[in-house]
Design a protein around this motif. Structure first.
Motif, mmCIF file in Angstrom:
data_model
loop_
_atom_site.group_PDB
_atom_site.id
_atom_site.type_symbol
_atom_site.label_atom_id
_atom_site.label_comp_id
_atom_site.label_asym_id
_atom_site.label_seq_id
_atom_site.Cartn_x
_atom_site.Cartn_y
_atom_site.Cartn_z
ATOM 1 N N ARG A 75 47.134 36.238 81.661
ATOM 2 C CA ARG A 75 46.643 35.005 82.275
ATOM 3 C C ARG A 75 47.100 33.778 81.510
ATOM 4 N N LYS A 76 47.218 32.688 82.248
ATOM 5 C CA LYS A 76 47.380 31.371 81.645
ATOM 6 C C LYS A 76 46.075 30.618 81.909
ATOM 7 N N LEU A 77 45.412 30.223 80.840
ATOM 8 C CA LEU A 77 44.136 29.533 80.977
ATOM 9 C C LEU A 77 44.363 28.063 81.312
ATOM 10 N N GLY A 104 56.497 29.355 81.904
ATOM 11 C CA GLY A 104 56.190 29.692 80.524
ATOM 12 C C GLY A 104 56.188 31.195 80.300
ATOM 13 N N ARG A 105 55.926 31.579 79.072
ATOM 14 C CA ARG A 105 56.061 32.978 78.657
ATOM 15 C C ARG A 105 55.219 33.931 79.486
ATOM 16 N N LYS A 106 53.998 33.532 79.857
ATOM 17 C CA LYS A 106 53.126 34.431 80.603
ATOM 18 C C LYS A 106 53.736 34.825 81.953
ATOM 19 N N PHE A 107 54.617 33.979 82.472
ATOM 20 C CA PHE A 107 55.190 34.256 83.793
ATOM 21 C C PHE A 107 56.661 34.643 83.728
ATOM 22 N N TRP A 108 57.145 34.971 82.537
ATOM 23 C CA TRP A 108 58.462 35.585 82.463
ATOM 24 C C TRP A 108 58.405 36.925 83.178
ATOM 25 N N PHE A 149 42.821 45.812 78.084
ATOM 26 C CA PHE A 149 42.413 45.963 79.485
ATOM 27 C C PHE A 149 41.276 44.988 79.776
ATOM 28 N N ARG A 150 41.538 43.986 80.626
ATOM 29 C CA ARG A 150 40.568 42.921 80.885
ATOM 30 C C ARG A 150 40.328 42.760 82.378
ATOM 31 N N GLY A 151 39.070 42.460 82.733
ATOM 32 C CA GLY A 151 38.661 42.487 84.122
ATOM 33 C C GLY A 151 39.211 41.392 85.007
ATOM 34 N N PHE A 152 39.751 40.304 84.450
ATOM 35 C CA PHE A 152 40.218 39.216 85.311
ATOM 36 C C PHE A 152 41.385 39.663 86.193
ATOM 37 N N ALA A 183 54.208 40.709 84.346
ATOM 38 C CA ALA A 183 54.228 41.187 85.734
ATOM 39 C C ALA A 183 52.963 40.721 86.452
ATOM 40 N N LEU A 184 51.806 41.167 85.994
ATOM 41 C CA LEU A 184 50.540 40.842 86.662
ATOM 42 C C LEU A 184 49.885 39.631 86.002
ATOM 43 N N SER A 185 50.562 38.501 86.070
ATOM 44 C CA SER A 185 50.066 37.272 85.458
ATOM 45 C C SER A 185 49.369 36.403 86.501
ATOM 46 N N VAL A 186 48.268 35.765 86.096
ATOM 47 C CA VAL A 186 47.510 34.889 86.984
ATOM 48 C C VAL A 186 47.180 33.589 86.259
ATOM 49 N N LEU A 187 46.824 32.581 87.038
ATOM 50 C CA LEU A 187 46.231 31.368 86.477
ATOM 51 C C LEU A 187 44.721 31.554 86.474
ATOM 52 N N HIS A 188 44.101 31.355 85.328
ATOM 53 C CA HIS A 188 42.654 31.530 85.211
ATOM 54 C C HIS A 188 42.016 30.153 85.070
#
Length: 253
Positions: free
Chosen positions: A118-120, A145-149, A167-170, A216-221
């Motif tokens: 995630r990117k906070l 940015g790096r989280k979305f490479w 392993f995180r629930g978000f 791969a499984l990156s989200v904006l939090h």
């Protein structure tokens, strides 16, 4: 492979509006969206109804009565109504990158659970979103940015063996067969936090493994207030008691 996206929520219609809107701009839609609702009021119901009009996939509202913090139960109830082979769990305050489903299918592997990244977002950034109608043009620049490479990690997703803290629930992916084998989330967790960690530890002890979904499984939090510093969830005691029992090689953080 059939994919179910399970989005958890509780009385946060503005956040959920963005989470569901982000489904509409995915390059590939899930086969269904199931909203795991922990007892929200009519404002959330209206957001879900509105989403049924613009999403080109089946949308299910899985609602349980409001009886305290029951995230584990609400997720379990939603999973029972889901029909996918892969269950992708998403917090209702997260915004999906357009390639989220494509990437999940790409890195899926039988017998392995997937963690996300995630990117906070800051409080001002989040507030600028919440008080506007969701449009991908408002967030596209944040998918950088790096989280979305997008890195072809290959075997590096599996080795070295990942431990439970990753392993995180978000954002997490669980094959249905694994979810059923583990009897879902432990519903005795009735405070905030660690029901996801509990699931990971139990899965590792049962012989399943974590496949690293970073890049791969990156989200904006989106920002939301956290419990006051020093506050301890009731779940802490339950989780650490479980962790100490029959401790295995994969349990260590």
């Amino acid at each position: 492979m059939k994919v179910s996206l399970i989005v958890s929520t509780y009385n946060s219609p503005l956040y959920l509006k963005w989470a569901l809107a982000s489904v509409s701009w995915l390059d590939e839609l899930p086969d269904e969206v199931v909203v795991a609702d922990d007892g929200s009021d009519a404002s959330v119901t209206q957001v879900i109804r509105d989403s049924q009009a613009f999403l080109d996939c089946h949308v299910v509202h899985s609602w349980i009565s409001d009886s305290g913090f029951r995230l584990a139960r609400s997720r379990n109830c939603a999973a029972k109504r889901a029909t996918g082979d892969l269950l992708l769990f998403l917090d209702g305050d997260c915004i999906l990158a357009p390639d989220y489903i494509c990437q999940a299918k790409k890195i899926f592997k039988d017998g392995m659970i997937l963690n996300g990244a995630r990117k906070l977002l800051t409080k001002p950034q989040t507030e600028s979103f919440l008080f506007n109608d969701p449009e991908i043009s408002q967030v596209r620049s944040f998918f950088s940015g790096r989280k979305f490479w997008r890195v072809n990690c290959s075997l590096l997703r599996d080795y070295p063996v990942r431990k439970w803290p990753i392993f995180r629930g978000f954002s997490m992916g669980i094959p249905r067969e694994v979810f059923v084998r583990m009897s879902g989330f432990d519903e005795t967790y009735r405070s905030w936090g660690l029901e996801d960690s509990d699931f990971a530890v139990r899965a590792l002890r049962d012989g399943f493994r974590i496949r690293d979904g970073r890049y791969a499984l990156s989200v904006l939090h989106m920002y939301h207030p956290e419990p006051p510093e020093g506050t301890v969830s009731e779940n802490e005691f339950r989780f650490h008691n479980m962790l100490r029992s029959n401790q295995g090689v994969y349990d260590q953080g």
